[in-house]
Design an enzyme around this catalytic site. Structure first.
Site, PDB file in Angstrom:
ATOM      1  N   PHE A 122      25.853  49.420  18.781  1.00 49.64           N
ATOM      2  CA  PHE A 122      25.707  49.636  20.225  1.00 49.64           C
ATOM      3  C   PHE A 122      27.074  49.474  20.859  1.00 49.64           C
ATOM      4  O   PHE A 122      27.706  48.420  20.739  1.00 49.64           O
ATOM      5  CB  PHE A 122      24.720  48.659  20.853  1.00 49.64           C
ATOM      6  CG  PHE A 122      24.513  48.917  22.327  1.00 49.64           C
ATOM      7  CD1 PHE A 122      23.600  49.872  22.757  1.00 49.64           C
ATOM      8  CD2 PHE A 122      25.247  48.236  23.280  1.00 49.64           C
ATOM      9  CE1 PHE A 122      23.418  50.148  24.107  1.00 49.64           C
ATOM     10  CE2 PHE A 122      25.080  48.497  24.634  1.00 49.64           C
ATOM     11  CZ  PHE A 122      24.166  49.458  25.040  1.00 49.64           C
ATOM     12  N   ASP A 207      34.859  46.502  18.211  1.00 53.42           N
ATOM     13  CA  ASP A 207      34.138  46.232  19.460  1.00 53.42           C
ATOM     14  C   ASP A 207      33.731  44.760  19.455  1.00 53.42           C
ATOM     15  O   ASP A 207      32.792  44.356  18.782  1.00 53.42           O
ATOM     16  CB  ASP A 207      32.911  47.150  19.528  1.00 53.42           C
ATOM     17  CG  ASP A 207      32.055  46.915  20.766  1.00 53.42           C
ATOM     18  OD1 ASP A 207      32.181  45.843  21.396  1.00 53.42           O
ATOM     19  OD2 ASP A 207      31.222  47.781  21.082  1.00 53.42           O
ATOM     20  N   LYS A 236      31.847  40.997  28.609  1.00 51.57           N
ATOM     21  CA  LYS A 236      30.866  39.913  28.587  1.00 51.57           C
ATOM     22  C   LYS A 236      31.475  38.533  28.840  1.00 51.57           C
ATOM     23  O   LYS A 236      31.759  38.175  29.978  1.00 51.57           O
ATOM     24  CB  LYS A 236      30.069  39.968  27.292  1.00 51.57           C
ATOM     25  CG  LYS A 236      29.123  41.183  27.225  1.00 51.57           C
ATOM     26  CD  LYS A 236      28.178  41.090  26.048  1.00 51.57           C
ATOM     27  CE  LYS A 236      27.253  42.304  25.973  1.00 51.57           C
ATOM     28  NZ  LYS A 236      26.200  42.292  26.995  1.00 51.57           N
TER      29      LYS A 236
END
Length: 376
Positions: A122, A207, A236
């Site tokens: 993702f 990532d 995040k």
């Protein structure tokens, strides 16, 4: 009738305030938050240092745009690349934006367009990041995706070796697939990627949107492997709850991203940078990271001691998963919420555990007892 689109499946609880690991809903019920806003609230809710940073900077300057020098960007960039092989940073507002920047940078620098990604990955919901994502449910209904992405099985060395050729610009992966099931890169797969990238001149994009900024017990999760990525993406936990994303790169890319090649209106604004600097001052302290590792070991041991052996415990640091076999986890998550524990899934069969990095052992014990009750 709501004036909002219905693109989110909302939970029952309406959370109105929080402190540390504990949040409270509109009715006054309290919960242990083991979602951290999906790995975002790294220092817990309403951490005094972050509250102070926002208050201080909000009285000076919120936004000026990247037409002007923003000193806070330099401070945060220096902290992010210190003692690494990485050299430069670009700031944006989210993980998807960071991954879009990484894809653009890799393609422009190499002059090639082919990027390898992995099943169950993702990377975001913008068109480039969505095209890199290895989950059909994210693609459905949106028509043709950005081309030149090849999705391979995760941790499959043979498939990777058979696919990478001179057309490949980059390999893009998560160290732990947070959304895809809390699946970690194996040492064998990491070694194969490192060799392929070196032998064939392929770039490596890691990532770290979910795994970065201390979540796995080191600054970045790649540091626990042999990998030396050319590009790292972040978001995040970097802002501790305030929207901020970033992309780090090695020295070779400086001339590729010259004036006019990429940009953002809000990215790297003074308010976001002051908050990110505050988060890093805490999280990048060696003693803080050692404590995350200690909490992780304790959490894993408690889970293994209290849950039936039919459940598996996976992941690293405070990004852990409980594999529930073929069982759907949605009912478990609802049951936990009713008992005062907020959880999130990682695919249909894995419960994801993402407490703040400041969680206490007593809070872990309380969460484990609730999990023991609902999973027995």
């Amino acid at each position: 009738m709501s004036a909002l689109f219905g693109n989110y499946g909302k939970r029952r609880a309406q959370i109105v305030k929080g402190q540390g690991t504990v949040v409270e809903d509109a009715s006054g019920k309290k919960y242990l938050d083991f979602t951290s806003g999906i790995a975002v609230v790294s220092l817990g809710h309403a951490h005094p240092a972050i509250v102070k940073a926002i208050q201080e900077q909000s009285e000076k300057l919120w936004h000026i745009s990247n037409l002007f020098d923003i000193p806070g960007q330099e401070k945060v960039a220096q902290k992010l690349v210190a003692d690494t092989h990485l050299k430069y940073a670009f700031f944006c507002n989210s993980g998807a934006e960071a991954n879009e920047a990484a894809i653009k940078l890799a393609r422009k620098h190499t002059g090639k367009h082919h990027i390898i990604t992995f099943e169950k990955s993702f990377h975001g919901r913008t068109f480039g990041a969505m095209s890199a994502t290895g989950q059909g449910k994210v693609h459905n209904g949106f028509g043709p995706l950005v081309d030149k992405f090849t999705t391979l099985p995760f941790n499959d060395v043979a498939a990777l070796e058979a696919t990478v050729d001179d057309s490949v610009a980059a390999i893009m992966l998560e160290m732990i697939q947070g959304e895809g099931g809390v699946n970690s890169v194996t040492p064998e797969f990491a070694a194969a990627i490192a060799k392929i990238c070196e032998d064939k001149g392929v770039l490596l994009i890691v990532d770290e949107v979910q795994t970065g900024i201390g979540r796995t017990g080191t600054r970045y999760a790649y540091e626990q492997t042999v990998l030396q990525p050319n590009i790292v993406t972040l978001a995040k936990g970097l802002g501790g709850g305030f929207p901020v994303g970033g992309m780090l790169g090695t020295a070779e890319f400086y001339d590729t991203f010259g004036p006019g090649t990429h940009g953002t209106t809000f990215g790297g604004n003074p308010l976001a940078m002051h908050v990110a600097e505050t988060v890093l001052d805490y999280v990048f302290e060696p003693s803080f990271l050692e404590n995350v590792q200690d909490l992780s070991s304790y959490f894993v041991k408690q889970l293994q001691a209290n849950l039936p052996t039919s459940y598996t415990v996976q992941g690293q640091g405070l990004l852990l998963g409980i594999g529930c076999g073929e069982a759907e986890v949605a009912p478990y998550i609802t049951a936990a919420e009713e008992k005062g524990l907020l959880l999130v899934g990682a695919g249909p069969n894995v419960i994801r555990l993402l407490p703040p990095l400041t969680v206490t052992k007593a809070e872990i014990d309380e969460a484990v007892q609730i999990l023991k009750t609902i999973l027995r």
